[in-house]
Scaffold this motif. Structure first.
Motif, PDB file in Angstrom:
ATOM      1  N   GLY A 190       0.758  -1.218  -0.118  1.00 50.54           N
ATOM      2  CA  GLY A 190       0.024  -0.154  -0.003  1.00 50.54           C
ATOM      3  C   GLY A 190       0.893   1.346   0.097  1.00 50.54           C
ATOM      4  O   GLY A 190       0.378   2.323   0.237  1.00 50.54           O
ATOM      5  N   GLY A 191       2.060   1.111  -0.039  1.00 47.72           N
ATOM      6  CA  GLY A 191       3.066   2.509   0.117  1.00 47.72           C
ATOM      7  C   GLY A 191       3.067   3.173   1.191  1.00 47.72           C
ATOM      8  O   GLY A 191       3.011   4.426   1.033  1.00 47.72           O
ATOM      9  N   GLU A 192       2.734   2.615   2.492  1.00 47.62           N
ATOM     10  CA  GLU A 192       2.748   3.300   3.494  1.00 47.62           C
ATOM     11  C   GLU A 192       3.145   2.361   4.656  1.00 47.62           C
ATOM     12  O   GLU A 192       3.071   1.398   4.517  1.00 47.62           O
ATOM     13  CB  GLU A 192       1.077   3.200   3.900  1.00 47.62           C
ATOM     14  CG  GLU A 192       0.875   4.279   5.236  1.00 47.62           C
ATOM     15  CD  GLU A 192      -0.745   4.317   5.467  1.00 47.62           C
ATOM     16  OE1 GLU A 192      -1.091   5.515   5.347  1.00 47.62           O
ATOM     17  OE2 GLU A 192      -1.527   3.230   5.802  1.00 47.62           O
ATOM     18  N   ALA A 193       3.849   3.052   5.822  1.00 51.60           N
ATOM     19  CA  ALA A 193       4.494   2.173   6.868  1.00 51.60           C
ATOM     20  C   ALA A 193       4.452   3.197   8.033  1.00 51.60           C
ATOM     21  O   ALA A 193       4.425   4.387   7.844  1.00 51.60           O
ATOM     22  CB  ALA A 193       6.100   2.232   6.499  1.00 51.60           C
ATOM     23  N   CYS A 194       4.246   2.257   8.983  1.00 52.17           N
ATOM     24  CA  CYS A 194       4.281   2.860  10.448  1.00 52.17           C
ATOM     25  C   CYS A 194       5.822   3.252  10.778  1.00 52.17           C
ATOM     26  O   CYS A 194       6.619   2.534  10.613  1.00 52.17           O
ATOM     27  CB  CYS A 194       3.633   1.988  11.419  1.00 52.17           C
ATOM     28  SG  CYS A 194       3.557   2.463  13.145  1.00 52.17           S
ATOM     29  N   VAL A 195       5.731   4.468  11.618  1.00 49.84           N
ATOM     30  CA  VAL A 195       7.164   4.793  12.069  1.00 49.84           C
ATOM     31  C   VAL A 195       7.757   3.672  12.856  1.00 49.84           C
ATOM     32  O   VAL A 195       8.961   3.313  12.709  1.00 49.84           O
ATOM     33  CB  VAL A 195       6.998   6.126  12.961  1.00 49.84           C
ATOM     34  CG1 VAL A 195       6.405   6.063  14.284  1.00 49.84           C
ATOM     35  CG2 VAL A 195       8.464   6.497  13.151  1.00 49.84           C
ATOM     36  N   CYS A 196       6.985   2.784  13.536  1.00 50.16           N
ATOM     37  CA  CYS A 196       7.582   1.838  14.137  1.00 50.16           C
ATOM     38  C   CYS A 196       8.035   0.665  13.317  1.00 50.16           C
ATOM     39  O   CYS A 196       8.927  -0.013  13.818  1.00 50.16           O
ATOM     40  CB  CYS A 196       6.380   1.069  15.090  1.00 50.16           C
ATOM     41  SG  CYS A 196       4.968   0.478  14.355  1.00 50.16           S
ATOM     42  N   ASP A 197       7.850   0.566  12.068  1.00 49.80           N
ATOM     43  CA  ASP A 197       8.336  -0.400  11.402  1.00 49.80           C
ATOM     44  C   ASP A 197       9.705   0.097  10.647  1.00 49.80           C
ATOM     45  O   ASP A 197      10.269  -0.495   9.664  1.00 49.80           O
ATOM     46  CB  ASP A 197       7.555  -0.727  10.101  1.00 49.80           C
ATOM     47  CG  ASP A 197       5.963  -1.420  10.768  1.00 49.80           C
ATOM     48  OD1 ASP A 197       6.288  -2.044  11.600  1.00 49.80           O
ATOM     49  OD2 ASP A 197       4.895  -1.213  10.264  1.00 49.80           O
ATOM     50  N   LEU A 198       9.866   1.318  10.888  1.00 51.40           N
ATOM     51  CA  LEU A 198      11.220   1.954  10.170  1.00 51.40           C
ATOM     52  C   LEU A 198      12.494   2.318  10.996  1.00 51.40           C
ATOM     53  O   LEU A 198      13.317   2.300  10.273  1.00 51.40           O
ATOM     54  CB  LEU A 198      10.742   3.376   9.615  1.00 51.40           C
ATOM     55  CG  LEU A 198       9.354   3.453   8.676  1.00 51.40           C
ATOM     56  CD1 LEU A 198       9.170   4.831   8.477  1.00 51.40           C
ATOM     57  CD2 LEU A 198       9.710   2.730   7.455  1.00 51.40           C
ATOM     58  N   GLY A 257      -3.732   7.215  16.463  1.00 54.93           N
ATOM     59  CA  GLY A 257      -3.605   6.797  17.766  1.00 54.93           C
ATOM     60  C   GLY A 257      -2.159   7.205  18.136  1.00 54.93           C
ATOM     61  O   GLY A 257      -1.873   8.412  17.745  1.00 54.93           O
ATOM     62  N   LYS A 258      -1.393   6.551  18.809  1.00 58.07           N
ATOM     63  CA  LYS A 258      -0.003   6.869  19.216  1.00 58.07           C
ATOM     64  C   LYS A 258       0.886   7.087  18.074  1.00 58.07           C
ATOM     65  O   LYS A 258       1.885   7.336  18.106  1.00 58.07           O
ATOM     66  CB  LYS A 258       0.201   6.387  20.553  1.00 58.07           C
ATOM     67  CG  LYS A 258       0.601   4.875  20.272  1.00 58.07           C
ATOM     68  CD  LYS A 258       1.291   4.430  21.533  1.00 58.07           C
ATOM     69  CE  LYS A 258       1.897   2.967  21.305  1.00 58.07           C
ATOM     70  NZ  LYS A 258       2.712   2.645  22.514  1.00 58.07           N
ATOM     71  N   TRP A 259       0.606   6.133  16.784  1.00 61.78           N
ATOM     72  CA  TRP A 259       1.666   5.914  15.787  1.00 61.78           C
ATOM     73  C   TRP A 259       1.331   6.990  14.588  1.00 61.78           C
ATOM     74  O   TRP A 259       0.244   7.179  14.095  1.00 61.78           O
ATOM     75  CB  TRP A 259       1.499   4.421  15.456  1.00 61.78           C
ATOM     76  CG  TRP A 259       1.918   3.396  16.430  1.00 61.78           C
ATOM     77  CD1 TRP A 259       0.895   2.674  17.099  1.00 61.78           C
ATOM     78  CD2 TRP A 259       3.068   3.178  17.049  1.00 61.78           C
ATOM     79  NE1 TRP A 259       1.525   2.110  18.085  1.00 61.78           N
ATOM     80  CE2 TRP A 259       2.872   2.359  18.013  1.00 61.78           C
ATOM     81  CE3 TRP A 259       4.202   3.681  16.850  1.00 61.78           C
ATOM     82  CZ2 TRP A 259       4.014   2.010  18.804  1.00 61.78           C
ATOM     83  CZ3 TRP A 259       5.190   3.224  17.632  1.00 61.78           C
ATOM     84  CH2 TRP A 259       5.313   2.399  18.333  1.00 61.78           C
ATOM     85  N   ALA A 260       2.334   7.005  13.954  1.00 60.66           N
ATOM     86  CA  ALA A 260       2.354   7.955  12.721  1.00 60.66           C
ATOM     87  C   ALA A 260       2.686   7.012  11.460  1.00 60.66           C
ATOM     88  O   ALA A 260       3.638   6.195  11.511  1.00 60.66           O
ATOM     89  CB  ALA A 260       3.479   8.823  12.925  1.00 60.66           C
ATOM     90  N   TYR A 261       2.003   7.123  10.610  1.00 59.66           N
ATOM     91  CA  TYR A 261       1.855   6.364   9.238  1.00 59.66           C
ATOM     92  C   TYR A 261       2.605   7.334   8.296  1.00 59.66           C
ATOM     93  O   TYR A 261       2.169   8.588   8.150  1.00 59.66           O
ATOM     94  CB  TYR A 261       0.716   5.942   9.092  1.00 59.66           C
ATOM     95  CG  TYR A 261       0.482   4.817   9.824  1.00 59.66           C
ATOM     96  CD1 TYR A 261       0.607   3.587   9.381  1.00 59.66           C
ATOM     97  CD2 TYR A 261       0.076   4.996  10.820  1.00 59.66           C
ATOM     98  CE1 TYR A 261       0.200   2.557  10.366  1.00 59.66           C
ATOM     99  CE2 TYR A 261      -0.547   3.740  11.907  1.00 59.66           C
ATOM    100  CZ  TYR A 261      -0.180   2.477  11.228  1.00 59.66           C
ATOM    101  OH  TYR A 261      -0.453   1.404  12.225  1.00 59.66           O
ATOM    102  N   TYR A 262       3.491   6.793   7.475  1.00 59.83           N
ATOM    103  CA  TYR A 262       4.029   7.679   6.400  1.00 59.83           C
ATOM    104  C   TYR A 262       3.636   7.001   5.126  1.00 59.83           C
ATOM    105  O   TYR A 262       3.827   5.877   5.004  1.00 59.83           O
ATOM    106  CB  TYR A 262       5.513   7.965   6.607  1.00 59.83           C
ATOM    107  CG  TYR A 262       5.759   8.782   7.838  1.00 59.83           C
ATOM    108  CD1 TYR A 262       5.977  10.134   7.735  1.00 59.83           C
ATOM    109  CD2 TYR A 262       5.939   8.186   8.971  1.00 59.83           C
ATOM    110  CE1 TYR A 262       6.113  11.022   8.748  1.00 59.83           C
ATOM    111  CE2 TYR A 262       6.081   8.817  10.244  1.00 59.83           C
ATOM    112  CZ  TYR A 262       6.243  10.267   9.953  1.00 59.83           C
ATOM    113  OH  TYR A 262       6.416  11.063  11.277  1.00 59.83           O
ATOM    114  N   ALA A 263       3.486   7.927   4.028  1.00 63.20           N
ATOM    115  CA  ALA A 263       3.231   7.357   2.860  1.00 63.20           C
ATOM    116  C   ALA A 263       3.964   8.403   1.821  1.00 63.20           C
ATOM    117  O   ALA A 263       4.062   9.358   2.031  1.00 63.20           O
ATOM    118  CB  ALA A 263       1.862   7.397   2.470  1.00 63.20           C
TER     119      ALA A 263
END
Length: 121
Positions: free
Chosen positions: A59-67, A97-103
């Motif tokens: 989906g071309g999107e990732a959570c900061v926790c995955d980076l 919520g508490k997570w940021a997602y980047y695309a």
């Protein structure tokens, strides 16, 4: 030991210019500033890697926790790099919520590529 070089006659272009004419319009000052801002944001290996990882996610999107783990940097450092990419218009940020997602920002990387490769247009 001496070497003798033969000189060849110099011919000028029909218009009197020494170089070939432009095949497309070059970037104006404002466009050059905008492109430089994008290139500056990508002028760090960690940022290029972050963009690549985000683009490779489903989906071309990732959570900061995955980076943080793939980059090998701390979460605050990764967040700093992501902030620079968002400010440059390369990434978008969505808070869930508490997570940021980047695309990837639609068209941001295409604009960079075509700004340099559109000579045939």
């Amino acid at each position: 030991m001496s070497t003798t070089l033969e000189l060849t006659p110099v011919t000028t272009a029909p218009s009197g210019a020494c170089c070939a004419p432009l095949v497309r319009e070059a970037a104006d000052a404002e466009t050059a500033r905008e492109l430089a801002h994008l290139f500056k944001a990508l002028a760090d290996p960690a940022r290029v890697q972050l963009v690549s990882i985000i683009a490779a996610h489903d989906g071309g999107e990732a959570c900061v926790c995955d980076l943080t783990a793939p980059i090998g940097l701390s979460q605050p450092t990764v967040s700093h790099h992501l902030k620079i990419l968002v400010e440059a218009g390369i990434l978008t940020r969505t808070q869930r919520g508490k997570w940021a997602y980047y695309a990837l920002m639609p068209g941001a990387l295409t604009r960079l590529a075509t700004s340099l490769t559109d000579a045939a247009a």
